[in-house]
Design an enzyme around this catalytic site. Structure first.
Site, PDB file in Angstrom:
ATOM      1  N   ASP A 108      56.050 -70.986  49.687  1.00 20.99           N
ATOM      2  CA  ASP A 108      55.703 -71.190  50.966  1.00 20.99           C
ATOM      3  C   ASP A 108      55.259 -72.910  51.365  1.00 20.99           C
ATOM      4  OD1 ASP A 108      52.872 -71.811  50.213  1.00 20.99           O
ATOM      5  OD2 ASP A 108      52.051 -71.030  51.901  1.00 20.99           O
ATOM      6  N   GLU A 109      55.859 -73.568  50.229  1.00 24.15           N
ATOM      7  CA  GLU A 109      55.452 -75.094  50.470  1.00 24.15           C
ATOM      8  C   GLU A 109      56.296 -76.108  49.911  1.00 24.15           C
ATOM      9  OE1 GLU A 109      51.999 -77.527  48.017  1.00 24.15           O
ATOM     10  OE2 GLU A 109      52.268 -75.667  47.717  1.00 24.15           O
TER      11      GLU A 109
HETATM   12  N1  DCP Z   1      49.376 -66.902  46.162  1.00 20.29           N
HETATM   13  C1  DCP Z   1      49.022 -66.011  45.049  1.00 20.29           C
HETATM   14  N2  DCP Z   1      48.170 -66.307  44.270  1.00 20.29           N
HETATM   15  C2  DCP Z   1      47.384 -67.394  44.482  1.00 20.29           C
HETATM   16  C3  DCP Z   1      47.712 -68.383  45.374  1.00 20.29           C
HETATM   17  C4  DCP Z   1      48.704 -67.888  46.363  1.00 20.29           C
HETATM   18  O1  DCP Z   1      49.940 -64.919  45.211  1.00 20.29           O
HETATM   19  N3  DCP Z   1      46.305 -67.495  43.536  1.00 20.29           N
HETATM   20  C5  DCP Z   1      50.573 -66.553  47.260  1.00 20.29           C
HETATM   21  C6  DCP Z   1      50.022 -65.859  48.558  1.00 20.29           C
HETATM   22  C7  DCP Z   1      50.084 -67.061  49.390  1.00 20.29           C
HETATM   23  C8  DCP Z   1      51.222 -68.009  48.870  1.00 20.29           C
HETATM   24  O2  DCP Z   1      51.032 -67.682  47.728  1.00 20.29           O
HETATM   25  O3  DCP Z   1      50.457 -66.543  50.716  1.00 20.29           O
HETATM   26  C9  DCP Z   1      50.967 -69.212  49.543  1.00 20.29           C
HETATM   27  O4  DCP Z   1      50.021 -69.958  48.874  1.00 20.29           O
HETATM   28  P1  DCP Z   1      49.008 -70.832  49.477  1.00 20.29           P
HETATM   29  O5  DCP Z   1      47.943 -71.411  48.581  1.00 20.29           O
HETATM   30  O6  DCP Z   1      49.727 -71.943  50.424  1.00 20.29           O
HETATM   31  O7  DCP Z   1      48.115 -69.875  50.687  1.00 20.29           O
HETATM   32  P2  DCP Z   1      48.496 -69.299  52.100  1.00 20.29           P
HETATM   33  O8  DCP Z   1      49.582 -69.829  52.467  1.00 20.29           O
HETATM   34  O9  DCP Z   1      48.133 -67.947  52.169  1.00 20.29           O
HETATM   35  O10 DCP Z   1      47.348 -69.781  52.874  1.00 20.29           O
HETATM   36  P3  DCP Z   1      46.930 -71.498  53.504  1.00 20.29           P
HETATM   37  O11 DCP Z   1      47.049 -70.859  55.026  1.00 20.29           O
HETATM   38  O12 DCP Z   1      45.742 -71.774  53.216  1.00 20.29           O
HETATM   39  O13 DCP Z   1      48.095 -72.349  52.922  1.00 20.29           O
HETATM   40 MG    MG Z   2      50.276 -71.847  52.662  1.00 18.92          MG
END
Ligand code: DCP
Ligand code: MG
Length: 395
Positions: A108-109
């Site tokens: 997602d990045e």
């Molecule tokens: N992810 C995972 N285990 C982790 C961290 C992340 O499986 N320890 C997965 C779920 C997240 C995705 O990767 O949805 C993207 O990680 P991010 O750190 O970008 O977190 P989010 O997108 O969920 O939240 P934010 O809004 O803080 O970016």
């Molecule tokens: Mg994210």
């Protein structure tokens, strides 16, 4: 305008946001996505939580049992990786409209270098805003973007106003921006380094920046010391490195009904050529090999190619070659089922000001880019190259 324009794009609560989008009944409820979420008793961990669930202190990597203890009424879901990957791919395709310099970091990045795209699409913040609205409109998801002159600053910036944030750090503002931030934001600063910084009397990046470089080298060794010294002053010139280099770019079309009229076929081929040329320029690419593909009724298929001395990316340059290849390969007695055109032997083309004046390719590109801008504004198809079309219809 700064020397470089780097974007860091990070989707908000990615897995959870996708689940909310897929199921409107989840709207407004705390949502936790994780492995083995069975009634929260599984031994799995939280992959992510939506922002409603984060209010209960639930976050990535927390044991599901702990999340359950904090918020039993949250909706617990298993991850659907296929779906997330598919969306990730489509979001990347949105990035590709603006640059081909894309470095994916995770699902997602990504980092985007849009330095060379600014002439065509507006400055860094404008491109960032356009990417955000494309993601919102096409995927019904939000992303947060940091826009700066380096990867380090862009990455920090994207995180500061989540969700749905857009944080811009102008050139010259880097040290001011970094100064109040905690040292943990420095890349490579783990618990050990944090403890050592504490003993040096530093809590913020601004305080690190005031330290002598030698002090940092002595405390952390040459490599880490140098890194902390540079990063704390906002110095980071690492390039955005794209994961893969595209080998060819082409388009083809299959007619609804086999076509006898060569004017119609050539017009279709010209239209495809325009699309390929536009797409090449958008990605700052040019190709030296032009390939035309032709399939007749009965499915017999041929390809014909020619390699030019120089890579090209304008319809004016590609079309005469494509048309000639088509005419040489064509068997006019047969109806045409499919035509296509592909450019390969691709090269990146600089799109700084300088190259506009050194060759007529440059001038050509500039005219074409102006047309691209019009096409963007008014929809493609508005701007047709009348002369070329007439030529195609003259036959
Ligand atoms: N992810 C995972 N285990 C982790 C961290 C992340 O499986 N320890 C997965 C779920 C997240 C995705 O990767 O949805 C993207 O990680 P991010 O750190 O970008 O977190 P989010 O997108 O969920 O939240 P934010 O809004 O803080 O970016
Ligand atoms: Mg994210």
């Amino acid at each position: 305008m700064g020397k470089r324009a780097i974007l860091h794009v990070d989707m908000d609560a990615f897995y959870a946001a996708v689940e909310e989008r897929e199921n409107p009944a989840l709207l407004g409820k705390p949502v936790v996505v994780g492995s083995e979420p069975k009634e929260g008793r599984g031994r799995g961990v939280v992959a992510t939580a939506n922002y409603a669930a984060r209010r209960y202190g639930i976050g990535s990597a927390m044991p599901i049992s702990e999340a359950w203890r904090r918020c039993p009424k949250a909706v617990y879901l298993r991850p659907r990786m296929r779906l997330y990957s598919e969306i990730s791919r489509r979001v990347r395709q949105i990035f590709e409209r603006f640059t081909d310099l894309i470095e994916p970091i995770s699902i997602d990045e990504a980092f985007l270098d849009v330095t060379a795209s600014r002439r065509l699409y507006g400055d860094g913040p404008t491109i960032a805003a356009r990417i955000k609205s494309a993601i919102r409109e096409e995927e019904r998801l939000t992303a947060s973007i940091g826009c700066a002159g380096s990867k380090f600053i862009a990455k920090i910036a994207s995180d500061l106003d989540k969700p749905d944030g857009l944080v811009v750090v102008e050139e010259g503002q880097e040290t001011q921006f970094l100064a109040p931030l905690p040292i943990g934001r420095l890349w490579g600063a783990g618990p050990k380094a944090l403890e050592r910084f504490r003993r040096l009397g530093c809590a913020t990046i601004g305080e690190v920046a005031t330290l002598d470089r030698d002090v940092l080298l002595r405390a952390f060794g040459d490599s880490m010391g140098d890194r902390f010294s540079r990063l704390s002053r906002g110095v980071d010139d690492r390039p955005v490195v794209s994961a893969h280099v595209r080998k060819s770019l082409g388009k083809e079309t299959t007619f609804g009904e086999d076509v006898a009229d060569r004017k119609v076929v050539e017009r279709a081929l010209l239209h495809l050529t325009e699309q390929v040329a536009t797409s090449l320029r958008r990605k700052h690419l040019a190709g030296a090999t032009v390939t035309v593909k032709l399939r007749w009724e009965g499915f017999e298929t041929v390809t014909r190619r020619r390699t030019l001395r120089e890579p090209v990316n304008t319809v004016e340059k590609i079309w005469p070659v494509a048309q000639e290849l088509f005419r040489a390969a064509d068997r006019p007695r047969l109806r045409v089922r499919l035509v296509g055109v592909t450019l390969s032997s691709l090269d990146r083309v600089a799109s700084g000001q300088a190259d506009l004046f050194v060759s007529d390719t440059g001038v050509d590109t500039r005219v074409a880019e102006a047309v691209d801008v019009l096409a963007e504004r008014f929809g493609s198809g508005t701007v047709t190259r009348a002369a070329l079309l007439e030529e195609a219809e003259d036959r």
